[in-house]
Design an enzyme around this catalytic site. Structure first.
Site, PDB file in Angstrom:
ATOM      1  N   ALA A  89     -78.674  -6.732  29.276  1.00  0.00           N
ATOM      2  CA  ALA A  89     -77.671  -7.010  30.313  1.00  0.00           C
ATOM      3  C   ALA A  89     -76.430  -7.595  29.674  1.00  0.00           C
ATOM      4  O   ALA A  89     -76.493  -8.221  28.609  1.00  0.00           O
ATOM      5  CB  ALA A  89     -78.210  -7.991  31.351  1.00  0.00           C
ATOM      6  N   ASN A 101     -81.533 -22.442  33.617  1.00  0.00           N
ATOM      7  CA  ASN A 101     -80.679 -22.599  32.428  1.00  0.00           C
ATOM      8  C   ASN A 101     -81.510 -22.503  31.157  1.00  0.00           C
ATOM      9  O   ASN A 101     -82.225 -23.443  30.806  1.00  0.00           O
ATOM     10  CB  ASN A 101     -79.946 -23.938  32.495  1.00  0.00           C
ATOM     11  CG  ASN A 101     -78.970 -23.999  33.649  1.00  0.00           C
ATOM     12  OD1 ASN A 101     -79.381 -24.141  34.811  1.00  0.00           O
ATOM     13  ND2 ASN A 101     -77.699 -23.887  33.360  1.00  0.00           N
ATOM     14  N   ASP A 154     -79.002   2.935  24.292  1.00  0.00           N
ATOM     15  CA  ASP A 154     -78.275   2.531  25.486  1.00  0.00           C
ATOM     16  C   ASP A 154     -79.146   2.862  26.698  1.00  0.00           C
ATOM     17  O   ASP A 154     -79.549   4.017  26.876  1.00  0.00           O
ATOM     18  CB  ASP A 154     -76.950   3.307  25.549  1.00  0.00           C
ATOM     19  CG  ASP A 154     -76.008   2.824  26.639  1.00  0.00           C
ATOM     20  OD1 ASP A 154     -76.474   2.215  27.614  1.00  0.00           O
ATOM     21  OD2 ASP A 154     -74.793   3.086  26.509  1.00  0.00           O
ATOM     22  N   ALA A 193     -83.082  -7.374  20.715  1.00  0.00           N
ATOM     23  CA  ALA A 193     -82.436  -8.112  19.637  1.00  0.00           C
ATOM     24  C   ALA A 193     -81.702  -9.346  20.126  1.00  0.00           C
ATOM     25  O   ALA A 193     -81.185 -10.124  19.319  1.00  0.00           O
ATOM     26  CB  ALA A 193     -81.459  -7.203  18.889  1.00  0.00           C
ATOM     27  N   TYR A 220     -71.501 -11.594  37.409  1.00  0.00           N
ATOM     28  CA  TYR A 220     -72.849 -11.529  36.843  1.00  0.00           C
ATOM     29  C   TYR A 220     -73.893 -11.684  37.940  1.00  0.00           C
ATOM     30  O   TYR A 220     -74.872 -10.935  38.002  1.00  0.00           O
ATOM     31  CB  TYR A 220     -73.000 -12.616  35.784  1.00  0.00           C
ATOM     32  CG  TYR A 220     -74.391 -12.742  35.215  1.00  0.00           C
ATOM     33  CD1 TYR A 220     -74.985 -11.686  34.538  1.00  0.00           C
ATOM     34  CD2 TYR A 220     -75.102 -13.936  35.336  1.00  0.00           C
ATOM     35  CE1 TYR A 220     -76.256 -11.817  33.991  1.00  0.00           C
ATOM     36  CE2 TYR A 220     -76.363 -14.074  34.793  1.00  0.00           C
ATOM     37  CZ  TYR A 220     -76.935 -13.008  34.128  1.00  0.00           C
ATOM     38  OH  TYR A 220     -78.199 -13.145  33.594  1.00  0.00           O
ATOM     39  N   PHE A 280     -80.956 -13.040  22.272  1.00  0.00           N
ATOM     40  CA  PHE A 280     -81.518 -14.392  22.215  1.00  0.00           C
ATOM     41  C   PHE A 280     -82.877 -14.461  22.898  1.00  0.00           C
ATOM     42  O   PHE A 280     -83.893 -14.820  22.287  1.00  0.00           O
ATOM     43  CB  PHE A 280     -80.511 -15.358  22.849  1.00  0.00           C
ATOM     44  CG  PHE A 280     -81.057 -16.707  23.242  1.00  0.00           C
ATOM     45  CD1 PHE A 280     -81.801 -17.459  22.359  1.00  0.00           C
ATOM     46  CD2 PHE A 280     -80.807 -17.220  24.506  1.00  0.00           C
ATOM     47  CE1 PHE A 280     -82.303 -18.709  22.726  1.00  0.00           C
ATOM     48  CE2 PHE A 280     -81.284 -18.463  24.880  1.00  0.00           C
ATOM     49  CZ  PHE A 280     -82.034 -19.205  23.992  1.00  0.00           C
ATOM     50  N   ILE A 281     -82.936 -14.083  24.156  1.00  0.00           N
ATOM     51  CA  ILE A 281     -84.197 -14.140  24.892  1.00  0.00           C
ATOM     52  C   ILE A 281     -85.124 -13.009  24.462  1.00  0.00           C
ATOM     53  O   ILE A 281     -86.316 -13.208  24.243  1.00  0.00           O
ATOM     54  CB  ILE A 281     -83.936 -14.105  26.408  1.00  0.00           C
ATOM     55  CG1 ILE A 281     -83.204 -15.386  26.850  1.00  0.00           C
ATOM     56  CG2 ILE A 281     -85.234 -13.949  27.191  1.00  0.00           C
ATOM     57  CD1 ILE A 281     -82.776 -15.387  28.308  1.00  0.00           C
ATOM     58  N   GLY A 282     -84.572 -11.805  24.314  1.00  0.00           N
ATOM     59  CA  GLY A 282     -85.403 -10.660  23.966  1.00  0.00           C
ATOM     60  C   GLY A 282     -86.145 -10.827  22.659  1.00  0.00           C
ATOM     61  O   GLY A 282     -87.311 -10.423  22.541  1.00  0.00           O
ATOM     62  N   SER A 307     -81.968 -14.074  37.506  1.00  0.00           N
ATOM     63  CA  SER A 307     -81.319 -15.356  37.229  1.00  0.00           C
ATOM     64  C   SER A 307     -81.206 -16.204  38.480  1.00  0.00           C
ATOM     65  O   SER A 307     -81.130 -15.688  39.604  1.00  0.00           O
ATOM     66  CB  SER A 307     -79.914 -15.096  36.671  1.00  0.00           C
ATOM     67  OG  SER A 307     -79.175 -16.295  36.563  1.00  0.00           O
TER      68      SER A 307
END
Length: 353
Positions: A74, A205, A52, A9, A176, A11-13, A116
């Site tokens: 994450a 980014n 979870d 759910a 992170y 942004f990237i997923g 990342s």
């Protein structure tokens, strides 16, 4: 292929989910809906189950019949406070360990892991013809004086940046980043122990439609957008000369699909980037001009511990995955200036229990 997608759910997923479904894959979509990513009032999207990744029994059910896992779930951001450390360790590292154990029980042997660029810490630099992998740390006296570049100890001249490849040492400089390094290490050890395949995608980014608004966990492009929406000039730190690689979320999704469809064995880490470096000042200028807002303000302010330059080499992703970014920063950031953003705003880091 039946794919378990964690963080579906987000942004990237959410972009990866659409790309997988468009490619004909069956997606088992799960998300914990952490407020740090979604806000406190966000609804669970249709087709996404509330799970979870730290719950082994729930994962056992989700993994039935799954061919591969795309692990995006994450806690993100740099870590606003040292008190956030348990949340990063719990959600990112312990969660990944629980997922890997569940994959082993399910005999699921293919993982694509969201990593990342922050695993590298500082970028790579050149002093003349020589490469400097770890320049001396910038000192506060220089930063206060507006001297932002790393200097060549031999000559005192500013060091030029150089692209970072995947063989560069991992030197995390944030909570992170430390959690992402740990995730990669767990995944690499799991791949060896189980004769499985892992591709860790080191995102640079990321920006694009549906990005969260200005929170302590947002990227700088979203922070610039939020300023412009409020009628305020984007504030650019240092002198704006910091070099980065901005990659559109649609290219991130395409890279994940390519990695899931790859048959490469063992553990592999790849930079996912546009291959077209751009300065932070130029990012702000493009977004401001396209938005029709005030020109950026270069403040000279700085944040202790910030990286001066980090620019990726995307060559291995092109060579090994046949992946290259389709969206240029100039075009993507111009479109992003008016793209919809997520309305929810986080109140802070999640709890770790």
């Amino acid at each position: 292929m039946r794919v378990l997608l964690t963080g579906a759910a987000g942004f990237i997923g959410s972009h990866i989910r659409r790309a997988l479904e468009h490619g004909g894959h069956e997606v088992v979509a799960i998300d914990l809906m952490l407020a740090a990513a979604h806000g406190h009032e966000a609804d669970l999207p249709d087709g996404v189950d509330l799970v979870d990744v730290r719950d082994p029994e729930a994962l056992d059910a989700c993994l039935r019949g799954v061919d591969a896992v795309c692990h995006q779930a994450a806690v993100v951001g740099a870590g606003v406070s040292a008190q956030d450390a348990p949340a990063y360790a719990s959600h990112n590292d312990f969660g990944t360990a629980v997922l890997l154990a569940a994959m082993d029980r399910a005999r699921c042997r293919r993982l694509v892991l969201a990593s990342s660029m922050v695993v590298y810490g500082e970028g790579r630099y050149r002093a003349g013809a020589a490469t400097v992998s770890a320049p001396p740390t910038r000192i506060r006296a220089d930063l206060d004086a507006g001297l932002f570049d790393h200097l060549d100890p031999a000559t005192g001249e500013p060091l030029d940046w150089a692209p970072v490849d995947e063989a560069a040492p991992l030197r995390p400089r944030s909570l992170y980043a430390a959690s992402k390094v740990a995730q990669e290490h767990y995944a690499a050890a799991w791949a060896t122990a189980t004769d499985s395949a892992v591709i860790a995608l080191r995102y640079h980014n990321v920006y694009g439609p549906d990005m969260p608004r200005d929170t302590p966990y947002s990227g700088v492009a979203a922070i610039f957008r939020s300023a412009l929406a409020a009628g305020v000039a984007p504030r650019v730190f240092e002198d704006g000369g910091q070099m980065r690689d901005f990659v559109h979320v649609s290219d991130i999704a395409a890279a994940n699909v390519a990695a899931l469809e790859s048959s490469r064995p063992g553990f592999l880490a790849l930079n996912i980037a546009s291959g077209q470096p751009i300065s932070i000042a130029e990012v702000a200028r493009i977004i401001s001009a396209a938005h029709g807002g005030p020109a950026p303000l270069v403040t000279g302010d700085y944040r202790a511990g910030d990286v001066r330059h980090i620019v990726a080499s995307p060559e291995n992703a092109r060579r090994l995955l046949d992946f290259h970014a389709a969206v240029t920063p100039a075009a993507g950031l111009t479109e992003f200036a008016m793209a919809p953003l997520r309305a929810s705003v986080s109140a802070g880091a999640p709890t770790w229990r």
